[in-house]
Design an enzyme around this catalytic site. Structure first.
Site, PDB file in Angstrom:
ATOM      1  N   PHE A   1       0.850  -1.178   0.000  1.00  0.00           N
ATOM      2  CA  PHE A   1       0.000   0.000   0.000  1.00  0.00           C
ATOM      3  C   PHE A   1       0.886   1.228   0.000  1.00  0.00           C
ATOM      4  O   PHE A   1       2.073   1.148   0.356  1.00  0.00           O
ATOM      5  CB  PHE A   1      -0.877  -0.004   1.263  1.00  0.00           C
ATOM      6  CG  PHE A   1      -2.359   0.030   0.970  1.00  0.00           C
ATOM      7  CD1 PHE A   1      -2.941  -0.916   0.160  1.00  0.00           C
ATOM      8  CD2 PHE A   1      -3.179   1.014   1.534  1.00  0.00           C
ATOM      9  CE1 PHE A   1      -4.307  -0.899  -0.093  1.00  0.00           C
ATOM     10  CE2 PHE A   1      -4.539   1.043   1.285  1.00  0.00           C
ATOM     11  CZ  PHE A   1      -5.113   0.085   0.473  1.00  0.00           C
TER      12      PHE A   1
ATOM     13  N   GLN B   1      -7.869  14.592   4.563  1.00  0.00           N
ATOM     14  CA  GLN B   1      -7.300  13.833   3.457  1.00  0.00           C
ATOM     15  C   GLN B   1      -8.270  13.726   2.279  1.00  0.00           C
ATOM     16  O   GLN B   1      -9.428  13.356   2.465  1.00  0.00           O
ATOM     17  CB  GLN B   1      -6.939  12.424   3.920  1.00  0.00           C
ATOM     18  CG  GLN B   1      -6.391  11.547   2.802  1.00  0.00           C
ATOM     19  CD  GLN B   1      -5.810  10.251   3.341  1.00  0.00           C
ATOM     20  OE1 GLN B   1      -6.519   9.286   3.584  1.00  0.00           O
ATOM     21  NE2 GLN B   1      -4.502  10.237   3.559  1.00  0.00           N
TER      22      GLN B   1
ATOM     23  N   HIS C   1      -8.682  11.512  -0.813  1.00  0.00           N
ATOM     24  CA  HIS C   1      -8.175  10.249  -1.362  1.00  0.00           C
ATOM     25  C   HIS C   1      -7.938  10.454  -2.845  1.00  0.00           C
ATOM     26  O   HIS C   1      -8.784  11.012  -3.536  1.00  0.00           O
ATOM     27  CB  HIS C   1      -9.203   9.139  -1.133  1.00  0.00           C
ATOM     28  CG  HIS C   1      -8.652   7.762  -1.339  1.00  0.00           C
ATOM     29  ND1 HIS C   1      -8.345   7.271  -2.579  1.00  0.00           N
ATOM     30  CD2 HIS C   1      -8.341   6.778  -0.450  1.00  0.00           C
ATOM     31  CE1 HIS C   1      -7.875   6.026  -2.444  1.00  0.00           C
ATOM     32  NE2 HIS C   1      -7.862   5.701  -1.167  1.00  0.00           N
TER      33      HIS C   1
ATOM     34  N   LEU D   1     -15.248   5.617  -3.311  1.00  0.00           N
ATOM     35  CA  LEU D   1     -13.868   5.168  -3.148  1.00  0.00           C
ATOM     36  C   LEU D   1     -13.453   4.070  -4.121  1.00  0.00           C
ATOM     37  O   LEU D   1     -14.165   3.107  -4.348  1.00  0.00           O
ATOM     38  CB  LEU D   1     -13.692   4.652  -1.710  1.00  0.00           C
ATOM     39  CG  LEU D   1     -12.293   4.169  -1.318  1.00  0.00           C
ATOM     40  CD1 LEU D   1     -11.297   5.314  -1.389  1.00  0.00           C
ATOM     41  CD2 LEU D   1     -12.304   3.589   0.083  1.00  0.00           C
TER      42      LEU D   1
ATOM     43  N   GLU E   1      -6.977   1.891  -2.767  1.00  0.00           N
ATOM     44  CA  GLU E   1      -5.558   2.008  -3.049  1.00  0.00           C
ATOM     45  C   GLU E   1      -4.963   0.631  -3.366  1.00  0.00           C
ATOM     46  O   GLU E   1      -3.887   0.527  -3.958  1.00  0.00           O
ATOM     47  CB  GLU E   1      -4.890   2.601  -1.802  1.00  0.00           C
ATOM     48  CG  GLU E   1      -3.471   3.027  -1.975  1.00  0.00           C
ATOM     49  CD  GLU E   1      -3.010   3.900  -0.807  1.00  0.00           C
ATOM     50  OE1 GLU E   1      -3.839   4.635  -0.237  1.00  0.00           O
ATOM     51  OE2 GLU E   1      -1.827   3.830  -0.480  1.00  0.00           O
TER      52      GLU E   1
ATOM     53  N   ARG F   1      -0.786   9.367   0.087  1.00  0.00           N
ATOM     54  CA  ARG F   1      -1.995   9.818  -0.602  1.00  0.00           C
ATOM     55  C   ARG F   1      -2.006  11.307  -0.939  1.00  0.00           C
ATOM     56  O   ARG F   1      -2.516  11.714  -1.978  1.00  0.00           O
ATOM     57  CB  ARG F   1      -3.219   9.502   0.259  1.00  0.00           C
ATOM     58  CG  ARG F   1      -3.538   8.043   0.270  1.00  0.00           C
ATOM     59  CD  ARG F   1      -4.680   7.734   1.190  1.00  0.00           C
ATOM     60  NE  ARG F   1      -5.013   6.313   1.094  1.00  0.00           N
ATOM     61  CZ  ARG F   1      -5.890   5.704   1.881  1.00  0.00           C
ATOM     62  NH1 ARG F   1      -6.517   6.390   2.831  1.00  0.00           N
ATOM     63  NH2 ARG F   1      -6.141   4.426   1.739  1.00  0.00           N
TER      64      ARG F   1
ATOM     65  N   HIS G   1     -12.055  12.319   2.003  1.00  0.00           N
ATOM     66  CA  HIS G   1     -12.020  10.960   2.539  1.00  0.00           C
ATOM     67  C   HIS G   1     -11.882  10.848   4.050  1.00  0.00           C
ATOM     68  O   HIS G   1     -12.602  10.083   4.686  1.00  0.00           O
ATOM     69  CB  HIS G   1     -10.871  10.217   1.860  1.00  0.00           C
ATOM     70  CG  HIS G   1     -10.790   8.758   2.194  1.00  0.00           C
ATOM     71  ND1 HIS G   1     -11.864   7.906   2.048  1.00  0.00           N
ATOM     72  CD2 HIS G   1      -9.768   7.991   2.652  1.00  0.00           C
ATOM     73  CE1 HIS G   1     -11.503   6.672   2.407  1.00  0.00           C
ATOM     74  NE2 HIS G   1     -10.248   6.707   2.793  1.00  0.00           N
TER      75      HIS G   1
ATOM     76  N   ARG H   1      -2.676  10.589   6.509  1.00  0.00           N
ATOM     77  CA  ARG H   1      -2.753   9.196   6.959  1.00  0.00           C
ATOM     78  C   ARG H   1      -2.341   8.247   5.841  1.00  0.00           C
ATOM     79  O   ARG H   1      -2.749   8.436   4.693  1.00  0.00           O
ATOM     80  CB  ARG H   1      -4.178   8.859   7.397  1.00  0.00           C
ATOM     81  CG  ARG H   1      -4.365   7.394   7.754  1.00  0.00           C
ATOM     82  CD  ARG H   1      -5.740   7.103   8.318  1.00  0.00           C
ATOM     83  NE  ARG H   1      -6.824   7.202   7.359  1.00  0.00           N
ATOM     84  CZ  ARG H   1      -7.101   6.269   6.439  1.00  0.00           C
ATOM     85  NH1 ARG H   1      -6.355   5.186   6.342  1.00  0.00           N
ATOM     86  NH2 ARG H   1      -8.117   6.441   5.613  1.00  0.00           N
TER      87      ARG H   1
END
Ligand code: SF4
Ligand code: SF4
Ligand code: FES
Lengths: 276, 601
Positions: free
Chosen positions: B121, B235, B237, B251, B254, B310, B376, B411
């Site tokens: 990730f 954040q 995304h 969404l 990722e 991100r 997000h 994050r």
């Protein structure tokens, strides 16, 4: 551009209700839930409808569109016949709370009846080893998003209010089989499933499998193997041949549906999950 | 005025996502009377939307992994605005929390030798995310839900909490709200309260968040007198769906990139190589050949820039689209079809396959997806003590997205599921300690309960006035246009001005219909929360005159080392007005700082 669709939405309360027509402009790429949201922002601000993820992942938005139990967020408007009104109704098997929202607490109460997961002890380092092949089936069962559409469509619950006391329904059988086949579990729930949760009442019509939005093969992969396990301890094999009745799900009758009778005044039925 | 019946508990947990249920499990295992309140049905919380996995340095795939590397990745990904102690606890404890889920029945994907498999990730040096295909959040939530049921924890479903209640000594003593099904009032008396209500993303127009994410916990805490930190750190995304419009913002995990998917512009160019920031240059591949080789060999190759944290990826996509190199619907292309066989894609990403097939008519095994940034996750939040998850108000604890600190300014993917397990458990334990040590029965003020309910019910009585839906639509525009992914001082000032006007208009909200399951009224009661947290975000964003992580200021494009050493703390002042103070971050101890400076293995 000016194309319109008619939404025929059931509006009502435990005491009764009726279908109400709303004409709205058609918008490209929408799902039924989008249109419900447009109705809320426009002509029907108090139209009750559950939703959360809008992506088929949470199982909140279950209802019946043109008579078929489905998730409103995964039912595309362009796949429904345009000439006819789109009929949106609440799940018929569960008591009405309001409009498209039903009291699904039955399913939560049933879930509490199954003895929980009871694993064998882990290895010395605190971890477990399991092979991919041994978890694959369980992972299929655990895809369940608890939309309760299978419960809605199952005729044992849909047509027989009296069975709600003694019949778990496909969702619960799936969960029972999940636990029974879990590589780490040690408990035996077979007698309970047979004697108290009514597994024998299922006659394998497969309607549950047909509506499952997660495409879980509830009957072939869970209910039938569960019946096989239970059969050890005396089981009527006639049901094996099972009449496979193709039931077309019907539009809910707008006349009063049985209301929840176990609501305490300060805790609405949808909000109860009692201590055990 | 109807009287609110009171439920008595030792520990009240507000929110039934992963953090709330994990907290409740901890308190219930200690034998305390524990109840969980949630706005939806049990098992529907936003945790189910987490797709990719839960980050834990189990070392099952790469033995080189360790809590130290996880700590370092988390801190660097957060642009060092993190609370170091939270990052340390998180990195150390998440493996145990994952293993514990297995003992409660979770079935993770396996390695060849039967251990929990881990996937790559963004921002994680090693494949670290324990996962179940791309529906890990559902597995996690179902596991803690079933554990909570096994423990007999009482769950109060479809209940909206309006306000926390305090005793005369200022200790949190309960909460008041209403049942959504009936609209009837309800109150809880508890010796300790855990907030685990998740995020605030519902204030933006395009968001991955559900209707529940209206900032309930953040606003409840603020109104109860608690401190919040770094609320500007939101954040976006990088990969949300952009088409069809009705699913814009949804969404796209990722995990697509973790499993080999790459970002391309309209001409098929892999543009991420143009956007490698200095901070990550030493550990990021600068050629397609090296990037592709990394998937097989993490030790001798550097990671692809598609897997930068991100904030970096979201800004890069934004820039590509602005430069006119985007896709027809204003995104860029995310391509896994040309990189893996169809069978692999369907096995690894089943729910993405289904989501695109059913909602967009796109077969991701054959075509590229169109994606763009979407609101997000809130990194900032309630200020907590790292070890106990205690807020600055006695008796009030917070865990999961609602708490600030762990993730700093950005994050990493996979760190939120581990966050909610690690700090959910800690919050539950600390709340249990507090409840056990609190003598007597907490005192509630009936007049306060009545006042809260009267305010909430006012829109039902008003004959005519503002529509909550219209107000929400205006809020969406303000936050999307003025407090989005790229911000400027003048726009933020304008946003604050408009938010204040919207807030005034909430006094004139009017809804049609009754109190029973009325979404219009429910929204009217959510709006004060949404406006409050939106104001906190805009206020923090105006004050942080730098760009860091999820917070990007066009007029201050660089990080400012001084601001980077500060938390922006917001709270209610003596007269009930918002007050913002700068406070230094807790200092990272020497031994841990050494881990951060090291740039290569
Ligand atoms: S197969 Fe059994 S459980 Fe499924 S719908 Fe038919 S009777 Fe009900
Ligand atoms: S088995 Fe399928 S239809 Fe039944 S509740 Fe689960 S997801 Fe829904
Ligand atoms: S809203 Fe989650 S399944 Fe439809």
């Amino acid at each position: 551009m000016t194309a319109e669709v008619t939404m025929r939405v059931w509006r009502g309360e435990p005491a009764g209700g009726a279908f109400v027509d709303y004409a709205v402009p058609a918008v490209d790429g929408e799902v039924v839930l989008d249109v419900v949201h447009r109705l809320q922002a426009g002509p029907a601000p108090d139209l009750a409808c559950r939703w959360n993820c809008k992506a088929g992942k949470c199982g909140s938005c279950s209802a019946e569109v043109n008579g078929t139990p489905c998730l409103l967020c995964m039912t595309r408007m362009d796949e429904l016949p345009r000439a006819e009104p789109v009929v949106v109704a609440p799940m018929r098997t569960f008591p009405i709370i309001r409009d498209l929202v039903t009291d699904v607490s039955f399913n939560y109460e049933m879930a509490r009846r199954l003895p929980p997961f009871a694993p064998r002890p882990p290895e010395a380092n605190g971890a477990y080893r399991m092979a991919s092949i041994d978890v694959a089936r369980g992972q299929e069962y655990r895809r369940c998003i608890e939309c309760f559409l299978c419960q809605d469509v199952c005729h044992v619950l849909r047509d027989h209010e009296e069975h709600k006391a003694d019949y778990g329904g496909p969702r619960l059988f799936l969960r029972a089989m999940e636990l029974e086949s879990h590589p780490l579990d040690t408990a035996d729930r077979r007698a309970l499933v047979r004697d108290q949760l009514g597994l024998g009442l299922c006659n394998i019509t497969k309607c549950c499998t047909e509506v499952c939005p997660e495409h879980i093969t509830i009957t072939d992969n869970a209910i039938i193997p569960l019946k096989e396990r239970v059969v050890d301890a005396a089981y009527d094999p006639v049901a094996w041949l099972g009449r496979r009745i193709r039931r077309r799900t019907r539009r809910p009758d707008p006349s009063p549906l049985p209301a929840a009778d176990d609501r305490s005044p300060d805790k609405p039925a949808s909000g109860v999950a009692g201590r055990q | 005025m109807r009287e609110a019946p009171i439920h008595d508990l030792d520990v009240l947990v507000i929110g039934a996502g992963g953090a709330g249920l994990r907290a409740a499990i901890e308190a219930a295992q200690r034998g305390l009377r524990t109840g969980v309140v949630c706005k939806s049905l049990l098992g529907k919380a936003h945790t189910v939307m987490a797709e990719g996995g839960v980050a834990a340095a189990l070392g099952n795939v790469w033995a080189e992994d360790s809590w130290q590397v996880h700590f370092r990745d988390t801190m660097r990904g957060g642009k060092l605005l993190n609370n170091w102690r939270m990052a340390e606890l998180h990195a150390k404890e998440s493996p145990d929390r994952v293993l514990e889920l297995e003992a409660w029945g979770a079935l993770f994907d396996r390695t060849a030798d039967g251990r929990i498999s881990q996937r790559d990730f963004g921002g994680h040096r090693y494949a670290r995310l324990a996962h179940v295909g791309d529906r890990t959040g559902l597995e996690l939530l179902r596991t803690v839900q079933q554990r909570a049921v096994a423990l007999g924890i009482e769950v109060f479903m479809e209940c909206k909490i309006l306000r926390l209640l305090e005793d005369p000594a200022g200790q949190v003593s309960g909460a008041v709200g209403y049942w959504r099904a009936t609209g009837e009032p309800v109150a809880f008396r508890a010796k300790a309260v855990v907030l685990a209500t998740g995020g605030i993303g519902r204030s933006w127009k395009y968001t991955t968040n559900s209707w529940e994410s209206t900032g309930d916990g953040q606003a409840l805490a603020l109104w109860a007198g608690a401190d919040l930190i770094d609320m500007e750190c939101m954040q976006f995304h990088p990969t949300g769906m952009v088409w069809p419009l009705s699913v814009r913002g949804l969404l796209v995990t990722e995990g697509v990139r973790g499993d080999g998917g790459v970002l391309r512009d309209k001409d098929g160019r892999r543009f991420m190589f143009d956007y490698i920031p200095k901070m990550f240059a030493a550990e990021t591949a600068d050629s397609e050949a090296e990037a592709d080789a990394w998937y097989e060999d993490h030790v001798h190759n550097r990671r692809p820039p598609d897997l930068l944290p991100r904030d970096e990826v979201a800004r890069s996509i934004n820039a590509e689209v602005k430069a006119g190199r985007g896709s027809p619907h204003g995104g860029v292309y995310l391509d896994i079809a040309s990189r893996h066989p169809a069978e692999y894609i369907r096995r690894r990403l089943p729910s993405m396959y289904q989501q695109f097939m059913e909602l967009a008519g796109v077969d991701i095994t054959k075509e590229a997806m169109e994606v763009g940034p979407t609101c997000h996750y809130l990194m900032g939040g309630i200020r907590v003590d790292a070890d106990s998850a205690a807020s600055t108000v006695a008796g009030l604890f917070a865990a999961g997205e609602v708490a600030g600190g762990l993730h700093g300014a950005n994050r990493l993917g996979g760190n939120s599921l581990s966050d909610l397990l690690v700090f959910g458990r800690r919050a539950g334990a600390a709340a249990a300690d507090f409840a056990e040590g609190r003598p007597g029965t907490p005192v509630l003020d009936p007049a306060e309960i009545d006042a809260v309910l009267a305010a909430a019910e006012a829109p039902l009585a008003r004959e005519a006035g503002e529509s909550p839906y219209a107000l929400q639509a205006e809020l969406h525009e303000v936050m999307h246009n003025l407090v989005g992914i790229i911000r400027t001082g003048p726009e933020l000032t304008q946003a604050l001005d408009q938010l204040a006007k919207l807030e005034e208009r909430t006094a004139a909200l009017a809804v049609t219909g009754g109190r029973a399951y009325n979404p219009g009224w429910n929204l009217a009661t959510d709006l004060p929360f949404m406006l409050t947290v939106s104001t906190l975000v805009a206020t923090g964003a105006l004050e942080r005159r730098e760009s860091r992580g999820g917070h990007t200021r066009d007029d201050f494009p660089d990080p400012d080392p001084e601001l980077g050493s500060l938390n922006l703390v917001q709270r209610l002042g003596e007269h009930g007005d918002l007050e913002l103070v700068r406070e230094p971050l807790p200092e990272v101890p020497e031994a841990l700082r050494a881990l951060l400076d090291e740039t290569t293995t």
